[in-house]
Write a protein that holds these residues in place. Structure first.
Motif, PDB file in Angstrom:
ATOM      1  N   ALA A   1      26.892  -5.015  -4.812  1.00 53.45           N
ATOM      2  CA  ALA A   1      26.798  -5.402  -3.398  1.00 53.45           C
ATOM      3  C   ALA A   1      28.082  -5.089  -2.646  1.00 53.45           C
ATOM      4  O   ALA A   1      28.084  -4.963  -1.419  1.00 53.45           O
ATOM      5  N   ALA A   2      29.174  -4.958  -3.396  1.00 51.81           N
ATOM      6  CA  ALA A   2      30.470  -4.638  -2.794  1.00 51.81           C
ATOM      7  C   ALA A   2      30.777  -3.150  -2.878  1.00 51.81           C
ATOM      8  O   ALA A   2      31.898  -2.718  -2.620  1.00 51.81           O
ATOM      9  N   GLY A   3      29.777  -2.347  -3.277  1.00 47.88           N
ATOM     10  CA  GLY A   3      29.960  -0.907  -3.338  1.00 47.88           C
ATOM     11  C   GLY A   3      30.540  -0.390  -4.625  1.00 47.88           C
ATOM     12  O   GLY A   3      30.987   0.763  -4.693  1.00 47.88           O
ATOM     13  N   TYR A   4      30.532  -1.206  -5.678  1.00 47.60           N
ATOM     14  CA  TYR A   4      31.111  -0.812  -6.967  1.00 47.60           C
ATOM     15  C   TYR A   4      29.989  -0.609  -7.985  1.00 47.60           C
ATOM     16  O   TYR A   4      29.130  -1.484  -8.150  1.00 47.60           O
ATOM     17  N   ASP A   5      30.001   0.544  -8.654  1.00 43.47           N
ATOM     18  CA  ASP A   5      29.001   0.831  -9.680  1.00 43.47           C
ATOM     19  C   ASP A   5      29.572   0.481 -11.053  1.00 43.47           C
ATOM     20  O   ASP A   5      30.429   1.198 -11.574  1.00 43.47           O
ATOM     21  N   PRO A   6      29.129  -0.608 -11.671  1.00 43.18           N
ATOM     22  CA  PRO A   6      29.693  -1.041 -12.948  1.00 43.18           C
ATOM     23  C   PRO A   6      29.360  -0.110 -14.116  1.00 43.18           C
ATOM     24  O   PRO A   6      29.994  -0.182 -15.166  1.00 43.18           O
ATOM     25  N   THR A   7      28.369   0.750 -13.946  1.00 49.17           N
ATOM     26  CA  THR A   7      27.948   1.623 -15.044  1.00 49.17           C
ATOM     27  C   THR A   7      28.624   2.992 -15.013  1.00 49.17           C
ATOM     28  O   THR A   7      28.503   3.760 -15.965  1.00 49.17           O
ATOM     29  N   GLU A   8      29.330   3.291 -13.946  1.00 51.08           N
ATOM     30  CA  GLU A   8      29.959   4.611 -13.838  1.00 51.08           C
ATOM     31  C   GLU A   8      31.001   4.804 -14.944  1.00 51.08           C
ATOM     32  O   GLU A   8      31.924   3.994 -15.091  1.00 51.08           O
ATOM     33  N   GLY A   9      30.840   5.868 -15.722  1.00 45.80           N
ATOM     34  CA  GLY A   9      31.770   6.141 -16.817  1.00 45.80           C
ATOM     35  C   GLY A   9      31.577   5.257 -18.021  1.00 45.80           C
ATOM     36  O   GLY A   9      32.388   5.281 -18.946  1.00 45.80           O
ATOM     37  N   ARG A  10      30.484   4.481 -18.028  1.00 40.34           N
ATOM     38  CA  ARG A  10      30.203   3.570 -19.149  1.00 40.34           C
ATOM     39  C   ARG A  10      28.776   3.808 -19.629  1.00 40.34           C
ATOM     40  O   ARG A  10      27.865   3.049 -19.293  1.00 40.34           O
ATOM     41  N   PRO A  11      28.543   4.829 -20.414  1.00 41.36           N
ATOM     42  CA  PRO A  11      27.179   5.186 -20.836  1.00 41.36           C
ATOM     43  C   PRO A  11      26.485   4.112 -21.669  1.00 41.36           C
ATOM     44  O   PRO A  11      25.273   3.922 -21.548  1.00 41.36           O
ATOM     45  N   VAL A  12      27.235   3.422 -22.503  1.00 44.95           N
ATOM     46  CA  VAL A  12      26.640   2.367 -23.329  1.00 44.95           C
ATOM     47  C   VAL A  12      26.173   1.216 -22.439  1.00 44.95           C
ATOM     48  O   VAL A  12      25.059   0.699 -22.591  1.00 44.95           O
ATOM     49  N   LEU A  13      27.019   0.824 -21.514  1.00 43.64           N
ATOM     50  CA  LEU A  13      26.679  -0.261 -20.586  1.00 43.64           C
ATOM     51  C   LEU A  13      25.486   0.141 -19.712  1.00 43.64           C
ATOM     52  O   LEU A  13      24.586  -0.672 -19.468  1.00 43.64           O
ATOM     53  N   LYS A  14      25.468   1.376 -19.269  1.00 42.30           N
ATOM     54  CA  LYS A  14      24.375   1.854 -18.416  1.00 42.30           C
ATOM     55  C   LYS A  14      23.042   1.815 -19.153  1.00 42.30           C
ATOM     56  O   LYS A  14      22.036   1.334 -18.611  1.00 42.30           O
ATOM     57  N   ALA A  15      23.034   2.309 -20.401  1.00 49.74           N
ATOM     58  CA  ALA A  15      21.793   2.315 -21.181  1.00 49.74           C
ATOM     59  C   ALA A  15      21.309   0.900 -21.454  1.00 49.74           C
ATOM     60  O   ALA A  15      20.108   0.613 -21.390  1.00 49.74           O
TER      61      ALA A  15
END
Length: 226
Positions: A180-194
């Motif tokens: 909501a603050a414009g930050y993508d928590p999964t960027e550069g974190r493939p394990v977290l994204k999956a």
């Protein structure tokens, strides 16, 4: 008497509890509390609804309970839940509880603080957070997300290993918040994204329902207004 859940979908633990109750088919009356209107700050609210003036909380007949993790345990015991979401097995339950206890001073603290300092407080006060201070909050959050990815998700597809649990719901709802603050928590974190994609899928359609407000804010790249 039907359980009443008081919540606001902008609240991370509110979303987590809503999803948890829905997935486990526990009947409840959804009572939304508009935090943005400040209704929780009145003396009447403190007296009649929740002494801590926060969400989420429940009323179960005459019994009142705040704190999301306490509510998970209460509901699980009352309804004799024994599944992957909150198992009765001692060691499996302890593993879920381990994350739920850890998150308070980690995932929840750092993701929420960044969200507040980057987006919420500037909107409420009209004053941006000092850039140097904001960078410290972001660094703390980045370190925490690295821990989630490299430690909590090191031994399986979910927080406690091979089975999804309420720990994953709470973790995901907290990690979604900085979007909501414009930050993508999964960027550069493939394990977290999956992992996050798995949680969203496993908790569908309730996950999407609970995140409707946040997704709308995130779509505006951190520039949305309350």
């Amino acid at each position: 008497m039907t359980l009443k859940l008081y919540f606001d979908f902008l609240s991370q633990p509110s979303r987590a509890l809503y999803i948890f109750l829905k997935i486990n088919k526990i009947p409840f009356e959804a009572c939304q509390v508009a935090l943005r209107k400040g209704v929780h700050l009145t003396e009447e609210f403190q007296k009649d609804f929740n002494r801590f003036q926060r969400v989420p909380f429940i009323h179960d007949g005459q019994f009142r309970l705040a704190e999301s993790v306490a509510i998970v345990r209460y509901v699980s015991t009352k309804h004799s839940l024994d599944n992957n979401w909150y198992p009765k097995n001692l060691t499996e339950q302890a593993q879920v509880d381990e994350y739920l206890e850890w998150q308070h001073n980690n995932t929840r603290a750092f993701c929420a603080m960044y969200f507040q300092k980057k987006w919420l407080i500037p909107i409420l006060t009209g004053k941006p957070t000092d850039p140097d201070q904001l960078q410290k909050y972001e660094d703390n959050m980045d370190s925490c997300l690295h821990t989630v990815e490299t430690i909590w998700l090191a031994n399986g597809p979910y927080i406690t290993g091979n089975r999804i649990s309420v720990a994953d719901i709470f973790a995901a709802c907290e990690i979604e918040q900085p979007r909501a603050a414009g930050y993508d928590p999964t960027e550069g974190r493939p394990v977290l994204k999956a992992w996050l994609e798995r949680v969203r899928k496993e908790c569908s359609p309730y996950y999407e329902e609970a995140h409707t407000v946040l997704n709308k804010l995130a779509a505006q790249g951190g520039k949305a207004k309350l």
